[in-house]
Design an enzyme around this catalytic site. Structure first.
Site, PDB file in Angstrom:
ATOM      1  N   GLY A  69       0.785  -1.225   0.000  1.00  0.00           N
ATOM      2  CA  GLY A  69       0.000   0.000   0.000  1.00  0.00           C
ATOM      3  C   GLY A  69       0.822   1.284   0.000  1.00  0.00           C
ATOM      4  N   HIS A 136     -14.802  11.908 -14.683  1.00  0.00           N
ATOM      5  CA  HIS A 136     -14.349  12.084 -16.053  1.00  0.00           C
ATOM      6  C   HIS A 136     -13.121  12.980 -16.162  1.00  0.00           C
ATOM      7  CE1 HIS A 136     -15.836  16.247 -16.364  1.00  0.00           C
ATOM      8  NE2 HIS A 136     -16.790  15.820 -15.547  1.00  0.00           N
ATOM      9  N   HIS A 145      -2.263   6.574  -4.749  1.00  0.00           N
ATOM     10  CA  HIS A 145      -3.204   5.785  -3.951  1.00  0.00           C
ATOM     11  C   HIS A 145      -4.419   6.661  -3.630  1.00  0.00           C
ATOM     12  CE1 HIS A 145      -3.862   2.922  -0.253  1.00  0.00           C
ATOM     13  NE2 HIS A 145      -4.965   3.117  -0.960  1.00  0.00           N
TER      14      HIS A 145
END
Length: 212
Positions: A69, A136, A145
């Site tokens: 992570g 979008h 992340h």
């Protein structure tokens, strides 16, 4: 597809489960520097991270995933392995919603319930975590992340290494500089400089996080 998985922590557990649900995917090895030496058990290879490179000798169709992570650690491992970009798999959970016009880079993982809408681009080795929304025309770099339930509205730009905390939101057309961190629950209403930590509503830059 045969997968050599790098990392065995909590994030890796989620990725392991995602892989188990992918038809035709199989984990053939687990590699982490917690292992001091190589060994073979239950038809799987185990060993330190650098030993994962041997999988190319054993399997012609192996792909890699760095299941860690921490953005900086992920970048460091990718650089040390020095593999071609297409050596890495891209993993997308079946419950996520991905526009056909979105572009997702090698080594990136899209978690359950995430949305990536039209004309958005996500770089390599990034994490779009559970129920995150990438609206979008977003442009995200590599080693990013986006944490659970975070929302990037339209036309947001995020540089390499950016981390957007759980439940945070970014309003349209804002930019987050490379390796900046947005704290959990923060609301970004102005551009955030590179290498900064920004928290609060609205999010304000508190300190420099240091260059990579």
């Amino acid at each position: 597809m045969k997968i050599a998985l790098i990392g065995i922590g909590g994030h890796s557990k989620v990725i392991q489960e995602m892989i188990s649900e992918q038809a035709g995917w199989e984990i053939i090895g687990y590699f982490d520097d917690q292992y001091e030496q190589e060994f073979f058990k239950d038809e799987c290879y185990f060993g330190p991270i650098q030993t994962s490179l041997k999988m190319h000798e054993y399997f012609c169709d192996v792909k890699y995933l760095v299941a860690i992570g921490n953005n900086r650690t992920r970048k460091s491992i990718v650089e040390k392995l020095n593999l071609p970009a297409d050596s890495y798999a891209t993993l997308v959970h079946k419950s996520s919603i991905i526009s056909k016009r979105a572009i997702i880079g090698h080594g990136t993982v899209v978690m359950p319930g995430a949305v990536v809408n039209t004309d958005s681009q996500i770089g390599q080795h990034s994490i779009i975590n559970t129920n995150a929304v990438i609206e979008h025309d977003n442009m995200l770099g590599s080693y990013v992340h986006i944490s659970p339930n975070a929302t990037l509205t339209g036309n947001v730009k995020a540089g390499d290494g950016v981390q957007v905390g759980a439940g945070a939101a970014v309003i349209p057309s804002k930019s987050i500089g490379e390796w900046a961190i947005i704290g959990a629950g923060g609301v970004v209403i102005e551009d955030i400089p590179s290498y900064s930590l920004a928290v609060g509503v609205p999010a304000k830059s508190l300190r420099n996080t240091g260059e990579v």
